[in-house]
Design a protein around this motif. Structure first.
Motif, PDB file in Angstrom:
ATOM      1  N   ASN A   1      18.207 -19.408   8.586  1.00  0.00           N
ATOM      2  CA  ASN A   1      17.560 -18.497   9.549  1.00  0.00           C
ATOM      3  C   ASN A   1      18.039 -17.055   9.445  1.00  0.00           C
ATOM      4  N   HIS A   2      18.433 -16.659   8.234  1.00  0.00           N
ATOM      5  CA  HIS A   2      18.687 -15.250   7.954  1.00  0.00           C
ATOM      6  C   HIS A   2      17.359 -14.624   7.540  1.00  0.00           C
ATOM      7  N   VAL A   3      17.100 -13.416   7.992  1.00  0.00           N
ATOM      8  CA  VAL A   3      15.872 -12.734   7.619  1.00  0.00           C
ATOM      9  C   VAL A   3      15.930 -12.394   6.132  1.00  0.00           C
ATOM     10  N   VAL A   4      14.893 -12.803   5.398  1.00  0.00           N
ATOM     11  CA  VAL A   4      14.793 -12.543   3.963  1.00  0.00           C
ATOM     12  C   VAL A   4      13.927 -11.316   3.711  1.00  0.00           C
ATOM     13  N   GLU A   5      12.791 -11.247   4.434  1.00  0.00           N
ATOM     14  CA  GLU A   5      11.865 -10.122   4.277  1.00  0.00           C
ATOM     15  C   GLU A   5      11.420  -9.631   5.648  1.00  0.00           C
ATOM     16  N   ARG A   6      11.180  -8.329   5.713  1.00  0.00           N
ATOM     17  CA  ARG A   6      10.575  -7.702   6.885  1.00  0.00           C
ATOM     18  C   ARG A   6       9.298  -7.036   6.384  1.00  0.00           C
ATOM     19  N   LEU A   7       8.184  -7.671   6.701  1.00  0.00           N
ATOM     20  CA  LEU A   7       6.892  -7.217   6.216  1.00  0.00           C
ATOM     21  C   LEU A   7       6.059  -6.660   7.362  1.00  0.00           C
ATOM     22  N   ARG A   8       4.981  -5.987   7.010  1.00  0.00           N
ATOM     23  CA  ARG A   8       4.002  -5.494   7.981  1.00  0.00           C
ATOM     24  C   ARG A   8       2.612  -5.831   7.460  1.00  0.00           C
ATOM     25  N   TYR A   9       1.724  -6.218   8.365  1.00  0.00           N
ATOM     26  CA  TYR A   9       0.319  -6.347   8.027  1.00  0.00           C
ATOM     27  C   TYR A   9      -0.349  -5.020   8.360  1.00  0.00           C
ATOM     28  N   SER A  10      -1.283  -4.616   7.537  1.00  0.00           N
ATOM     29  CA  SER A  10      -1.962  -3.341   7.740  1.00  0.00           C
ATOM     30  C   SER A  10      -3.457  -3.515   7.490  1.00  0.00           C
TER      31      SER A  10
ATOM     32  N   ILE B   1      -7.845  -2.017  15.654  1.00  0.00           N
ATOM     33  CA  ILE B   1      -7.134  -2.873  14.699  1.00  0.00           C
ATOM     34  C   ILE B   1      -6.401  -2.040  13.641  1.00  0.00           C
ATOM     35  N   ILE B   2      -6.943  -0.894  13.286  1.00  0.00           N
ATOM     36  CA  ILE B   2      -6.303  -0.082  12.240  1.00  0.00           C
ATOM     37  C   ILE B   2      -5.034   0.610  12.735  1.00  0.00           C
ATOM     38  N   ASP B   3      -4.812   0.622  14.044  1.00  0.00           N
ATOM     39  CA  ASP B   3      -3.597   1.223  14.590  1.00  0.00           C
ATOM     40  C   ASP B   3      -2.440   0.237  14.668  1.00  0.00           C
ATOM     41  N   LEU B   4      -2.698  -1.028  14.371  1.00  0.00           N
ATOM     42  CA  LEU B   4      -1.656  -2.060  14.449  1.00  0.00           C
ATOM     43  C   LEU B   4      -0.949  -2.209  13.109  1.00  0.00           C
ATOM     44  N   ASN B   5       0.288  -2.579  13.176  1.00  0.00           N
ATOM     45  CA  ASN B   5       1.069  -2.932  11.991  1.00  0.00           C
ATOM     46  C   ASN B   5       2.022  -4.044  12.381  1.00  0.00           C
TER      47      ASN B   5
ATOM     48  N   GLY C   1       7.169   0.205   2.590  1.00  0.00           N
ATOM     49  CA  GLY C   1       5.771   0.585   2.715  1.00  0.00           C
ATOM     50  C   GLY C   1       4.952   0.327   1.467  1.00  0.00           C
ATOM     51  N   ALA C   2       5.576  -0.294   0.453  1.00  0.00           N
ATOM     52  CA  ALA C   2       4.845  -0.616  -0.775  1.00  0.00           C
ATOM     53  C   ALA C   2       3.942  -1.824  -0.530  1.00  0.00           C
ATOM     54  N   GLN C   3       2.743  -1.759  -1.104  1.00  0.00           N
ATOM     55  CA  GLN C   3       1.783  -2.840  -0.921  1.00  0.00           C
ATOM     56  C   GLN C   3       2.143  -4.019  -1.812  1.00  0.00           C
ATOM     57  N   LEU C   4       2.128  -5.215  -1.216  1.00  0.00           N
ATOM     58  CA  LEU C   4       2.402  -6.454  -1.928  1.00  0.00           C
ATOM     59  C   LEU C   4       1.093  -7.170  -2.228  1.00  0.00           C
TER      60      LEU C   4
ATOM     61  N   ARG D   1     -15.645  -0.245   5.296  1.00  0.00           N
ATOM     62  CA  ARG D   1     -15.300  -1.666   5.206  1.00  0.00           C
ATOM     63  C   ARG D   1     -13.809  -1.853   5.448  1.00  0.00           C
ATOM     64  N   TYR D   2     -13.478  -2.963   6.085  1.00  0.00           N
ATOM     65  CA  TYR D   2     -12.070  -3.257   6.352  1.00  0.00           C
ATOM     66  C   TYR D   2     -11.337  -3.596   5.063  1.00  0.00           C
ATOM     67  N   GLN D   3     -10.094  -3.122   4.998  1.00  0.00           N
ATOM     68  CA  GLN D   3      -9.181  -3.432   3.904  1.00  0.00           C
ATOM     69  C   GLN D   3      -7.912  -4.011   4.530  1.00  0.00           C
ATOM     70  N   PHE D   4      -7.317  -5.020   3.902  1.00  0.00           N
ATOM     71  CA  PHE D   4      -6.111  -5.663   4.426  1.00  0.00           C
ATOM     72  C   PHE D   4      -5.003  -5.519   3.407  1.00  0.00           C
ATOM     73  N   ALA D   5      -3.776  -5.251   3.900  1.00  0.00           N
ATOM     74  CA  ALA D   5      -2.625  -5.126   3.007  1.00  0.00           C
ATOM     75  C   ALA D   5      -1.400  -5.725   3.671  1.00  0.00           C
ATOM     76  N   ILE D   6      -0.514  -6.223   2.843  1.00  0.00           N
ATOM     77  CA  ILE D   6       0.818  -6.652   3.265  1.00  0.00           C
ATOM     78  C   ILE D   6       1.786  -5.628   2.689  1.00  0.00           C
ATOM     79  N   LEU D   7       2.612  -5.049   3.561  1.00  0.00           N
ATOM     80  CA  LEU D   7       3.521  -3.987   3.137  1.00  0.00           C
ATOM     81  C   LEU D   7       4.968  -4.447   3.265  1.00  0.00           C
ATOM     82  N   ASP D   8       5.809  -4.069   2.289  1.00  0.00           N
ATOM     83  CA  ASP D   8       7.230  -4.381   2.397  1.00  0.00           C
ATOM     84  C   ASP D   8       7.921  -3.325   3.254  1.00  0.00           C
ATOM     85  N   GLU D   9       9.251  -3.428   3.371  1.00  0.00           N
ATOM     86  CA  GLU D   9      10.003  -2.504   4.237  1.00  0.00           C
ATOM     87  C   GLU D   9       9.849  -1.043   3.837  1.00  0.00           C
TER      88      GLU D   9
END
Length: 155
Positions: free
Chosen positions: A111-120, A97-101, A138-141, A128-136
């Motif tokens: 239907n224009h893309v507003v944000e391109r995010l990644r789950y990490s 799971i930690i290798d996925l983004n 790579g900054a954590q939101l 312990r697992y940590q969850f983050a939402i990252l912007d384009e």
């Protein structure tokens, strides 16, 4: 193996419903590529307007069209203008799971893309697992959480 999110189109609007076509959802290839969704891949679709939940497979429409067309029986669950969440899934060993983004795209009303995010997902020093939402960049939101009944949203 665990079923997890592979990619997500969040807030995309239905552009057409075609009851007479023989099934599927037609999507813009640019949106699919950016979210890692493949042609013929099964996706889950959640209609934010009606609450309907369906599963169908993806076919590709015209590149750059920003289309989101529900076909066949799926057309009964969504009307033009409805806001959808479309999610692909993949199966992974829990340790991987930690290798996925997975990519998450958000959309405006056209239907224009507003944000391109990644789950990490990562692990801290205690394992312990940590969850983050990252912007384009790579900054954590902030992760939207609600603490206790009736409390304000944190973050």
């Amino acid at each position: 193996m665990r079923k997890v999110i592979g990619g997500k189109l969040h807030g995309i609007r239905v552009t057409e419903s075609n009851l007479e076509y023989h099934g599927s959802i037609t999507l813009d290839p640019e949106h699919c590529e950016a979210a890692g969704i493949l042609p013929l891949e099964f996706v889950d679709i959640w209609n934010k307007n009606s609450g309907a939940r369906i599963s169908t497979y993806v076919i590709l429409g015209h590149r750059g069209s920003r289309c989101c067309i529900l076909n066949g029986a799926a057309a009964r669950t969504c009307q033009p203008g409805d806001e959808l969440i479309i999610c692909s899934s993949i199966y992974v060993d829990g340790a991987d799971i930690i290798d996925l983004n997975p990519a998450v795209l958000t959309f405006d009303a056209g239907n224009h893309v507003v944000e391109r995010l990644r789950y990490s997902v990562s692990r801290d020093d205690a394992g312990r697992y940590q969850f983050a939402i990252l912007d384009e960049a790579g900054a954590q939101l902030p992760v939207p959480l609600v603490s206790g009944a009736g409390r304000k949203r944190l973050g």
